[in-house]
Write a protein that holds these residues in place. Structure first.
Motif, mmCIF file in Angstrom:
data_model
loop_
_atom_site.group_PDB
_atom_site.id
_atom_site.type_symbol
_atom_site.label_atom_id
_atom_site.label_comp_id
_atom_site.label_asym_id
_atom_site.label_seq_id
_atom_site.Cartn_x
_atom_site.Cartn_y
_atom_site.Cartn_z
ATOM 1 N N VAL A 143 -20.269 61.403 25.127
ATOM 2 C CA VAL A 143 -19.107 60.574 24.778
ATOM 3 C C VAL A 143 -19.507 59.322 24.019
ATOM 4 O O VAL A 143 -18.718 58.784 23.233
ATOM 5 C CB VAL A 143 -18.291 60.192 26.031
ATOM 6 N N PHE A 144 -20.737 58.830 24.239
ATOM 7 C CA PHE A 144 -21.157 57.638 23.498
ATOM 8 C C PHE A 144 -21.265 57.924 22.011
ATOM 9 O O PHE A 144 -21.145 57.020 21.186
ATOM 10 C CB PHE A 144 -22.505 57.138 24.024
ATOM 11 N N ALA A 145 -21.490 59.203 21.653
ATOM 12 C CA ALA A 145 -21.685 59.550 20.250
ATOM 13 C C ALA A 145 -20.445 59.250 19.423
ATOM 14 O O ALA A 145 -20.539 58.836 18.258
ATOM 15 C CB ALA A 145 -22.072 61.023 20.124
ATOM 16 N N GLU A 146 -19.261 59.456 19.989
ATOM 17 C CA GLU A 146 -18.029 59.210 19.246
ATOM 18 C C GLU A 146 -17.879 57.734 18.900
ATOM 19 O O GLU A 146 -17.546 57.374 17.768
ATOM 20 C CB GLU A 146 -16.830 59.695 20.066
ATOM 21 N N VAL A 147 -18.152 56.862 19.866
ATOM 22 C CA VAL A 147 -18.082 55.430 19.608
ATOM 23 C C VAL A 147 -19.180 55.021 18.625
ATOM 24 O O VAL A 147 -18.946 54.213 17.714
ATOM 25 C CB VAL A 147 -18.197 54.633 20.919
ATOM 26 N N HIS A 188 -4.034 52.616 31.195
ATOM 27 C CA HIS A 188 -3.551 53.979 30.982
ATOM 28 C C HIS A 188 -4.273 54.684 29.841
ATOM 29 O O HIS A 188 -4.213 55.913 29.721
ATOM 30 C CB HIS A 188 -2.043 53.954 30.688
ATOM 31 N N LEU A 189 -4.966 53.927 28.981
ATOM 32 C CA LEU A 189 -5.663 54.541 27.856
ATOM 33 C C LEU A 189 -6.930 55.275 28.275
ATOM 34 O O LEU A 189 -7.345 56.222 27.615
ATOM 35 C CB LEU A 189 -6.040 53.455 26.834
ATOM 36 N N GLY A 190 -7.544 54.827 29.374
ATOM 37 C CA GLY A 190 -8.858 55.342 29.727
ATOM 38 C C GLY A 190 -9.940 54.619 28.952
ATOM 39 O O GLY A 190 -9.691 53.945 27.951
ATOM 40 N N SER A 191 -11.178 54.761 29.407
ATOM 41 C CA SER A 191 -12.253 53.932 28.860
ATOM 42 C C SER A 191 -12.632 54.298 27.427
ATOM 43 O O SER A 191 -12.998 53.421 26.635
ATOM 44 C CB SER A 191 -13.485 54.025 29.761
ATOM 45 N N LEU A 192 -12.545 55.564 27.044
ATOM 46 C CA LEU A 192 -12.942 55.938 25.689
ATOM 47 C C LEU A 192 -11.971 55.396 24.660
ATOM 48 O O LEU A 192 -12.382 54.786 23.662
ATOM 49 C CB LEU A 192 -13.058 57.460 25.575
ATOM 50 N N GLN A 203 -10.246 46.976 16.490
ATOM 51 C CA GLN A 203 -9.424 45.778 16.328
ATOM 52 C C GLN A 203 -10.162 44.478 16.640
ATOM 53 O O GLN A 203 -9.828 43.440 16.079
ATOM 54 C CB GLN A 203 -8.180 45.882 17.209
ATOM 55 N N ALA A 204 -11.160 44.528 17.520
ATOM 56 C CA ALA A 204 -11.906 43.309 17.864
ATOM 57 C C ALA A 204 -13.308 43.313 17.262
ATOM 58 O O ALA A 204 -14.008 42.302 17.337
ATOM 59 C CB ALA A 204 -12.003 43.148 19.378
ATOM 60 N N GLU A 205 -13.711 44.436 16.679
ATOM 61 C CA GLU A 205 -15.047 44.595 16.106
ATOM 62 C C GLU A 205 -16.136 44.319 17.149
ATOM 63 O O GLU A 205 -17.160 43.711 16.871
ATOM 64 C CB GLU A 205 -15.230 43.716 14.866
ATOM 65 N N VAL A 206 -15.886 44.806 18.370
ATOM 66 C CA VAL A 206 -16.839 44.702 19.471
ATOM 67 C C VAL A 206 -17.078 46.103 20.016
ATOM 68 O O VAL A 206 -16.124 46.804 20.378
ATOM 69 C CB VAL A 206 -16.324 43.782 20.593
ATOM 70 N N ALA A 207 -18.333 46.514 20.065
ATOM 71 C CA ALA A 207 -18.681 47.829 20.594
ATOM 72 C C ALA A 207 -19.106 47.695 22.053
ATOM 73 O O ALA A 207 -19.917 46.830 22.395
ATOM 74 C CB ALA A 207 -19.813 48.450 19.783
ATOM 75 N N VAL A 208 -18.547 48.536 22.916
ATOM 76 C CA VAL A 208 -18.910 48.588 24.335
ATOM 77 C C VAL A 208 -19.139 50.053 24.708
ATOM 78 O O VAL A 208 -18.818 50.960 23.941
ATOM 79 C CB VAL A 208 -17.813 47.966 25.228
ATOM 80 N N ALA A 209 -19.691 50.280 25.890
ATOM 81 C CA ALA A 209 -19.929 51.645 26.363
ATOM 82 C C ALA A 209 -18.783 52.077 27.262
ATOM 83 O O ALA A 209 -18.517 51.434 28.285
ATOM 84 C CB ALA A 209 -21.253 51.726 27.119
ATOM 85 N N PRO A 210 -18.065 53.155 26.929
ATOM 86 C CA PRO A 210 -16.971 53.622 27.790
ATOM 87 C C PRO A 210 -17.491 54.105 29.134
ATOM 88 O O PRO A 210 -18.491 54.833 29.209
ATOM 89 C CB PRO A 210 -16.348 54.773 26.983
ATOM 90 N N TYR A 223 -15.875 58.771 37.687
ATOM 91 C CA TYR A 223 -15.437 57.624 38.468
ATOM 92 C C TYR A 223 -15.683 56.300 37.745
ATOM 93 O O TYR A 223 -15.361 55.239 38.270
ATOM 94 C CB TYR A 223 -16.125 57.633 39.838
ATOM 95 N N GLY A 224 -16.233 56.372 36.542
ATOM 96 C CA GLY A 224 -16.404 55.171 35.736
ATOM 97 C C GLY A 224 -15.316 54.963 34.713
ATOM 98 O O GLY A 224 -15.351 53.985 33.961
ATOM 99 N N ASP A 225 -14.328 55.851 34.675
ATOM 100 C CA ASP A 225 -13.359 55.823 33.580
ATOM 101 C C ASP A 225 -12.461 54.595 33.592
ATOM 102 O O ASP A 225 -11.834 54.289 32.593
ATOM 103 C CB ASP A 225 -12.503 57.093 33.605
ATOM 104 N N GLY A 226 -12.398 53.875 34.710
ATOM 105 C CA GLY A 226 -11.577 52.671 34.758
ATOM 106 C C GLY A 226 -12.297 51.429 34.278
ATOM 107 O O GLY A 226 -11.747 50.311 34.356
ATOM 108 N N HIS A 227 -13.524 51.588 33.763
ATOM 109 C CA HIS A 227 -14.333 50.449 33.352
ATOM 110 C C HIS A 227 -14.966 50.696 31.980
ATOM 111 O O HIS A 227 -15.015 51.825 31.499
ATOM 112 C CB HIS A 227 -15.465 50.193 34.350
ATOM 113 N N VAL A 228 -15.476 49.626 31.399
ATOM 114 C CA VAL A 228 -16.398 49.709 30.268
ATOM 115 C C VAL A 228 -17.624 48.876 30.623
ATOM 116 O O VAL A 228 -17.539 47.940 31.429
ATOM 117 C CB VAL A 228 -15.780 49.219 28.948
ATOM 118 N N ARG A 229 -18.762 49.217 30.042
ATOM 119 C CA ARG A 229 -19.992 48.470 30.286
ATOM 120 C C ARG A 229 -20.314 47.604 29.080
ATOM 121 O O ARG A 229 -20.321 48.084 27.938
ATOM 122 C CB ARG A 229 -21.155 49.427 30.557
#
Length: 424
Positions: free
Chosen positions: A16-20, A343-347, A356-363, A370-376
């Motif tokens: 999934v990181f590959a898409e970002v 409701h969007l999910g982490s990805l 929109q913010a030009e900030v990359a994070v890890a979904p 169980y990590g889908d409610g967060h980003v790293r």
């Protein structure tokens, strides 16, 4: 024929990181100034005295030959001295320590060494991807233990033991091993020895190995340094611990780590490695020994740097309206997705931040369901860039207050994402 027909490849889900990462690359190619808080890739130079030792060693032609797959004796002795100094644990460098090409390689090769098809491995979820997939590639079945702040089971030992006992009771065959990772990647949670003790006792009773990932042992911000599970004397009967030079000495690209502990597991790993590699390039190992044996003020400097970045990040996000727990250790913040975007999910949320913010994070979904409610968020940019990131995020929140990005209508969300992709 497609390589997706191969058995082991088929067991790996899409990365999934590959898409970002692909979106980030396209945005940068189009001139966007992306602030990358995604990959935990240290941005600091390796301390000069370590580099100097590498240069000195590489000038000796004798170091250009094959190395030792177990690691050169001097480096294993230096690592044993570190364990004595840091944890007051005596380690036999001949039988209880092996040098790995990064802790990731060590864990994956140990999985190959000890796993039979159908074995069950207990792995926290969310977790660093190699923890489950190293064993999945080896043919094991993984039983996930839901951990993390929202599950209330990660650092609460009573809850964790209930979950662990239930998993063992309902697993056939009996689990082979349990993976632990504190300070945690991605959640940044920490534990003390009181957390480890009942787990060690339980796993000894049931004949379950423990694989402890302690890669962030030296990146901590409180007065209590993270402990080693090997500080519990009985642990070495069943446990191996993986450590790394990557973050402590900003040596990620050098690929040096260690496995330490149970002699049977170390022997198994050594035998597998003897067939697969000749160890890291000898000058790198010589320089790593110099790092462990030399002055440690550089470690404190790295720790202070990440503490400053943490404080700037957490304060800036709070000012933007995003309340993120302040991590006690590691180089990551584990950020719950704001309610208006949950409701969007982490990805999809990660894509919006990038677009929109030009900030990359890890979904968070990349670390397990169980990590889908967060980003790293990784603290791998300097404080000026982190401040800019939090300002961009604040503007992103302001422009999307009640807007289409926060809509619960799937069609509206899809239309927004399609339009943003077109812009990118």
């Amino acid at each position: 024929m497609s390589n997706t027909e191969f058995h082991r490849i088929k067991r790996l889900p899409p990365y999934v990181f590959a898409e970002v990462n692909a979106m980030k690359a396209r945005a940068r190619a189009n001139g966007a100034d992306i602030i990358d808080l995604g990959m935990g890739n240290p941005d600091q130079a390796t301390p000069q005295h370590i580099v100097d030792k590498l240069v000195e060693a590489v000038r000796d032609p004798k170091t250009h030959r094959y190395s030792n797959s177990r690691g050169i004796p001097g480096l294993r002795k230096a690592h044993a001295a570190y364990y004595k100094r840091r944890f007051n644990v005596d380690v036999d460098p001949e039988t209880e320590c092996i040098v790995t090409i990064g802790s990731k390689e060590g864990l994956a090769n140990l999985a190959q060494a000890i796993t039979s098809p159908g074995d069950i491995i207990l792995v926290p979820n969310p977790s660093y991807p190699i923890h489950p997939f190293g064993f999945i590639l080896a043919g094991a079945s993984v039983r996930h233990l839901p951990v993390g702040m929202e599950n209330g089971a990660s650092t609460d030992i009573d809850s964790f033991m209930i979950m662990l006992e239930r998993a063992v009771r309902h697993s056939v065959p009996k689990p082979l091993a349990l993976v632990l990772n504190y300070p945690s990647n991605p959640t940044a949670e920490v534990v003390g020895l009181d957390f480890y003790r009942p787990i060690v006792e339980f796993c000894r009773k049931h004949g379950i190995y423990i694989l402890s990932d302690l890669a962030y042992a030296e990146i901590f911000f409180d007065n209590d340094p993270p402990p080693s599970i090997l500080e519990i004397p009985e642990a070495r009967e069943i446990a191996v611990e993986f450590t790394s030079m990557s973050k402590t000495y900003s040596m990620a690209g050098w690929r040096i780590g260690f496995a330490t502990g149970n002699k049977t597991l170390i022997t198994a790993l050594a035998r597998i490695k003897s067939y697969l590699d000749y160890g890291a390039f000898t000058p790198i190992q010589v320089a790593a020994a110099a790092a462990l044996n030399g002055p440690q003020d550089c470690v404190q400097q790295v720790r202070d740097m990440y503490r400053q970045r943490r404080d700037v990040m957490i304060e800036g996000l709070a000012a933007a309206g995003w309340e993120v727990p302040s991590p006690k250790a590691s180089m990551f913040a584990w950020a719950p997705i704001p309610p208006q975007f949950a409701h969007l999910g982490s990805l999809e949320f990660s894509k919006l931040l990038l677009q929109q913010a030009e900030v990359a994070v890890a979904p968070g979904i990349g670390f397990g369901e169980y990590g889908d409610g967060h980003v790293r968020l990784a603290m791998v940019e300097n404080v000026h860039r982190i401040r800019q990131a939090t300002r961009n995020i604040k503007e992103f929140f302001r422009s999307n207050a009640g807007g289409v990005a926060a809509s619960k209508d799937p069609a509206a969300r899809a239309a927004l994402l399609d339009s943003e992709k077109a812009k990118a």
